[in-house]
Every structure is written in structure tokens, then in C-alpha cells.
Design an enzyme around this catalytic site. Structure first.
Site, PDB file in Angstrom:
ATOM      1  N   LYS A 151      -9.204  -2.498  -7.116  1.00 48.32           N
ATOM      2  CA  LYS A 151      -9.324  -0.477  -7.248  1.00 48.32           C
ATOM      3  C   LYS A 151      -7.605   0.212  -6.833  1.00 48.32           C
ATOM      4  O   LYS A 151      -8.020   0.560  -7.610  1.00 48.32           O
ATOM      5  CB  LYS A 151     -10.539  -0.900  -5.714  1.00 48.32           C
TER       6      LYS A 151
ATOM      7  N   LYS B 165       1.094  -1.283   0.182  1.00 50.45           N
ATOM      8  CA  LYS B 165       0.043  -0.240  -0.020  1.00 50.45           C
ATOM      9  C   LYS B 165       1.338   1.150   0.063  1.00 50.45           C
ATOM     10  O   LYS B 165       0.411   2.045  -0.644  1.00 50.45           O
ATOM     11  CB  LYS B 165      -1.054   0.154   1.230  1.00 50.45           C
TER      12      LYS B 165
ATOM     13  N   LYS C 197      -1.920  -7.671 -10.615  1.00 49.14           N
ATOM     14  CA  LYS C 197      -3.640  -8.203  -9.896  1.00 49.14           C
ATOM     15  C   LYS C 197      -4.466  -6.685  -9.625  1.00 49.14           C
ATOM     16  O   LYS C 197      -3.594  -5.844 -10.064  1.00 49.14           O
ATOM     17  CB  LYS C 197      -3.013  -8.499  -8.206  1.00 49.14           C
TER      18      LYS C 197
HETATM   19  P1  AMP Z   1     -10.721  -6.054  -0.898  1.00 51.05           P
HETATM   20  O1  AMP Z   1     -12.329  -5.313  -1.780  1.00 51.05           O
HETATM   21  O2  AMP Z   1      -9.928  -6.159  -0.721  1.00 51.05           O
HETATM   22  O3  AMP Z   1     -11.323  -5.893   0.756  1.00 51.05           O
HETATM   23  O4  AMP Z   1     -11.495  -7.511  -1.213  1.00 51.05           O
HETATM   24  C1  AMP Z   1     -12.093  -8.492  -1.018  1.00 51.05           C
HETATM   25  C2  AMP Z   1     -11.764  -9.633  -1.284  1.00 51.05           C
HETATM   26  O5  AMP Z   1     -11.771 -10.268  -2.558  1.00 51.05           O
HETATM   27  C3  AMP Z   1     -10.765 -10.240  -0.375  1.00 51.05           C
HETATM   28  O6  AMP Z   1     -11.136 -11.582  -0.062  1.00 51.05           O
HETATM   29  C4  AMP Z   1      -9.598 -10.509  -1.707  1.00 51.05           C
HETATM   30  O7  AMP Z   1      -8.637 -11.503  -1.069  1.00 51.05           O
HETATM   31  C5  AMP Z   1     -10.247 -11.116  -2.528  1.00 51.05           C
HETATM   32  N1  AMP Z   1      -9.549 -10.093  -3.626  1.00 51.05           N
HETATM   33  C6  AMP Z   1      -9.166  -8.661  -3.979  1.00 51.05           C
HETATM   34  N2  AMP Z   1      -8.864  -8.579  -5.283  1.00 51.05           N
HETATM   35  C7  AMP Z   1      -8.869 -10.348  -6.216  1.00 51.05           C
HETATM   36  C8  AMP Z   1      -8.154  -9.691  -7.094  1.00 51.05           C
HETATM   37  N3  AMP Z   1      -7.350  -9.746  -7.866  1.00 51.05           N
HETATM   38  N4  AMP Z   1      -7.819 -12.004  -6.919  1.00 51.05           N
HETATM   39  C9  AMP Z   1      -8.181 -12.372  -6.250  1.00 51.05           C
HETATM   40  N5  AMP Z   1      -8.751 -12.300  -5.248  1.00 51.05           N
HETATM   41  C10 AMP Z   1      -8.860 -11.263  -4.534  1.00 51.05           C
END
Ligand code: AMP
Ligand code: TRP
Length: 322
Positions: free
Chosen positions: A193, A111, A190
Site C-alpha cells: 500500500k 518504513k 514488493k
Molecule cells: P499488512 O497490510 O502490511 O498488514 O499485511 C498483511 C499481510 O499481508 C501480512 O501477512 C503481510 O506479510 C502480507 N503481505 C503484504 N504485502 C505482501 C506482498 N507483497 N506479498 C506477500 N505477502 C504480503
């Protein structure tokens, strides 16, 4: 009964990485055990500074998840802040969390390298996440691969606490589906957002087409053979298309004579079509503005019952109460 728990940060609408990495697995699990799914709004304060934007993002994530099939009759769905005891638990856990454990966090370093300002809360992010998981005595946490270390940190913190205070917490297990562990974004990194490379689930048709057409490709000419293994187009297509269609795309890559633009059109078509039922459900949900608030309020009430028991156990264990 196995208890599943996972969280989504309200940092914008959900994208394909969230969906395949965590939301879809979580939705499948809501039929298999007791499910607790929440919107991590305290966590989002790390990066979202505009209160109106935070409110909007919480709504969007909630509607997206419900549209995709998260069923509040099966899963307890709530906002993290709906159960404020989680911050109390985070504070207590902070005391048994070695600095070194947090200093090794990949997510923190990642981050910072993407320009997020270092703050105490950003550094302490994994402690709050450990509190999320431990507050509900979770057994299994379905997440994408980027969260693996956070689960290890959670287990370390729980073990430290138990070493000092007796067997208060269960040790949770991550559940990471290898085939969707890391979904790639428009630039082949990866999908995230915060990297600006995400494909959101509910874009309008023209916006989705534009995003898919902007997937970064190399300069291999149309006639030349291309490597399907290196392509973000193929890796995304594989998530949606049946095996025979995927095989056809791979062989067209190898054969040459088909340009990237054509492959992107096939990808767009399959994404657009796959999300049609969810889009329909989403527009139905939007006709009742109070629905989401009611779901989240009921969820918080149910979640609180369990949280109160855990927090009482913790207060007793550390000597805050007798
Ligand atoms: P977040 O929006 O960061 O809170 O992510 C929510 C969930 O989505 C978490 O379990 C992350 O590990 C999963 N996630 C986010 N980005 C990815 C990605 N590019 N590939 C797989 N899982 C993801
Ligand atoms: N850190 C997770 C993410 O960025 C979101 C999250 C917060 C979470 N608390 C959690 C996930 C507890 C699983 C369990 O994706």
C-alpha cells in the site's frame, strides 16, 4: 488443536499481496484448527492520522476479508483494539526487549526510507506484534515473507520473558508459503500500500484495467522476444491462470510478436474473472451495514476470554498480582 493467528493493518483496502501472502492461506487454515484473525488498528495509528479514515479502513478490511471467505462461524475475527489487554502485554514485554533487537528491524528502516516519520510506536511496532501473537498462545502465524523477522523478534522476546519468569509463553512458528511469499506490484517491487504499487482486490472494472495496464515494462519492441522470468505481468498471471495458460503466455513472451499491452489484457481478464464470486459476496455484505460491527464485536468477546487468562498469568508471573 493448532491455533492460527494473523493480523491485517487497516491502512486501506486489501491488495493482491495481502490476499495471496496471508489472507488466502489464513482462510484455508480456518478449517484446520482454531483461528484468530484480527484487524491491527493500534498498529495502523503509526501511519493513519485521520480518525474518519481509520474507521473507514477498518470497515473495508473487514468487508474485504469476509467477502474473500473469512468465515466468522469458523474463525474468531476481531479488531485488535477490541481486546485492549494487548497494550498492557506490549508494555510488559517492552521491558525484556533489548533495544538492539528493535534497532535491527528491517521493517522499521524500510518504513523510514519510505518517508514514515520515526516515532516511538513505529520503533516499538514489533513489540506490539509480539503481544498480539503471545496474548492468544498462538502456534502458527500465516504471513507473507516481509513478516519473517517480526516472527523471529516475537520468539526472541518470548524466550527472554520465559528466561526471566518461567515458562509463560509458547514459541510461535511462522507459516510462509514460498510460492506467494512476496507478491510483486506494478513497478516490480514488493506490492505494498505504502509504495503506491498495489492492485486492490475490489477495484471497479475500469480502475482495475487502468492499474493492470500501468504495470511497468521495458522498451522491448512488440516483435522482439521477451523474458518471462523478469516480468511482473507473468508473475501475477501465475497466481490466477491454470498451468497451460501460464505456459502459453511464457512461450508467447519468448517467441516475440506479442506486445506487453496484450499480455496485460490477458492478466486483467483473469483477475477480473477470479474475483467475481467475491465481488458478489462483497456487495451482499454491504446491504447490511450492522453486520460487520456485530461480527467484530462477537469476535472481540471470544478473543477476550483467552486474553484474560494470558494476561492474568503474565501479571502473576511478573509480580503485578499475587
Ligand atoms: P499488512 O497490510 O502490511 O498488514 O499485511 C498483511 C499481510 O499481508 C501480512 O501477512 C503481510 O506479510 C502480507 N503481505 C503484504 N504485502 C505482501 C506482498 N507483497 N506479498 C506477500 N505477502 C504480503
Ligand atoms: N505486521 C503485520 C503486517 O504489517 C500485521 C500484524 C500485526 C500481524 N500484528 C500481527 C501479523 C500479528 C501477524 C500476527 O502485515
Amino acid at each position: 488443536m493448532v491455533r492460527y493467528l494473523t493480523g491485517f493493518q487497516p491502512t486501506g483496502s486489501l491488495h493482491l499481496g495481502n490476499y495471496f501472502g496471508a489472507l488466502r492461506p489464513a482462510i484455508e487454515l480456518q478449517d484446520k484448527g482454531e483461528a484468530f484473525y484480527f484487524i491491527a488498528d493500534y498498529h495502523a495509528l503509526n501511519t493513519v492520522r485521520d480518525p474518519a479514515v481509520l474507521r473507514e479502513h477498518v470497515r473495508e478490511v473487514a468487508i474485504d476479508a469476509l467477502a474473500c471467505g473469512l468465515d466468522p462461524a469458523k474463525a474468531c475475527f476481531f479488531r485488535q483494539s477490541g481486546v485492549p489487554a494487548v497494550t498492557e502485554l506490549a508494555w510488559v514485554l517492552s521491558n525484556v526487549t533489548p533495544m538492539g533487537l528493535l534497532e535491527r528491524s528491517h521493517s522499521y528502516k524500510d518504513k523510514l526510507s519510505h518517508g514514515v516519520a520515526p516515532s516511538h510506536a513505529l520503533f516499538a511496532y514489533p513489540v506490539l506484534m509480539a503481544a498480539d501473537i503471545l496474548l492468544y498462545d498462538s502456534d502458527v502465524v500465516p504471513v507473507g515473507k516481509d513478516q519473517k523477522q517480526h516472527l523471529e523478534i516475537t520468539r526472541d522476546i518470548a524466550t527472554k520473558f520465559n528466561d526471566s519468569y518461567g515458562n509463560v509463553f509458547k514459541l510461535p512458528e511462522p507459516s510462509i508459503r514460498e510460492e506467494v511469499a512476496t507478491i510483486l506490484g506494478l513497478d516490480g517491487q514488493k506490492m505494498s500500500k505504502s509504495y503506491g504499487n498495489a492492485i486492490e482486490l475490489f477495484l471497479a472494472e475500469a480502475a482495475l484495467r487502468k492499474k493492470v495496464m500501468s504495470i511497468v515494462t521495458d522498451s522491448t519492441p512488440v516483435e522482439a522476444p521477451k523474458d518471462p522470468a523478469q516480468s511482473a505481468i507473468v508473475s501475477l498471471y501465475r497466481l490466477f491462470a491454470p498451468a497451460d495458460k501460464v505456459a502459453a503466455m511464457e512461450s508467447d513472451f519468448r517467441a516475440g510478436g506479442v506486445g506487453y499491452g496484450e499480455f496485460k489484457k490477458r492478466l486483467f481478464a483473469v483477475i477480473w474473472e477470479s474475483f467475481a464470486p467475491m465481488r458478489q459476496r462483497r456487495s451482499e455484505l454491504q446491504t447490511d451495514p450492522g453486520y460487520v460491527d456485530r461480527v467484530l464485536a462477537e469476535g472481540a468477546l471470544r478473543a477476550s476470554t483467552i486474553a484474560q487468562q494470558t494476561i492474568a498469568r503474565v501479571r502473576r508471573a511478573v509480580g503485578i498480582t499475587s
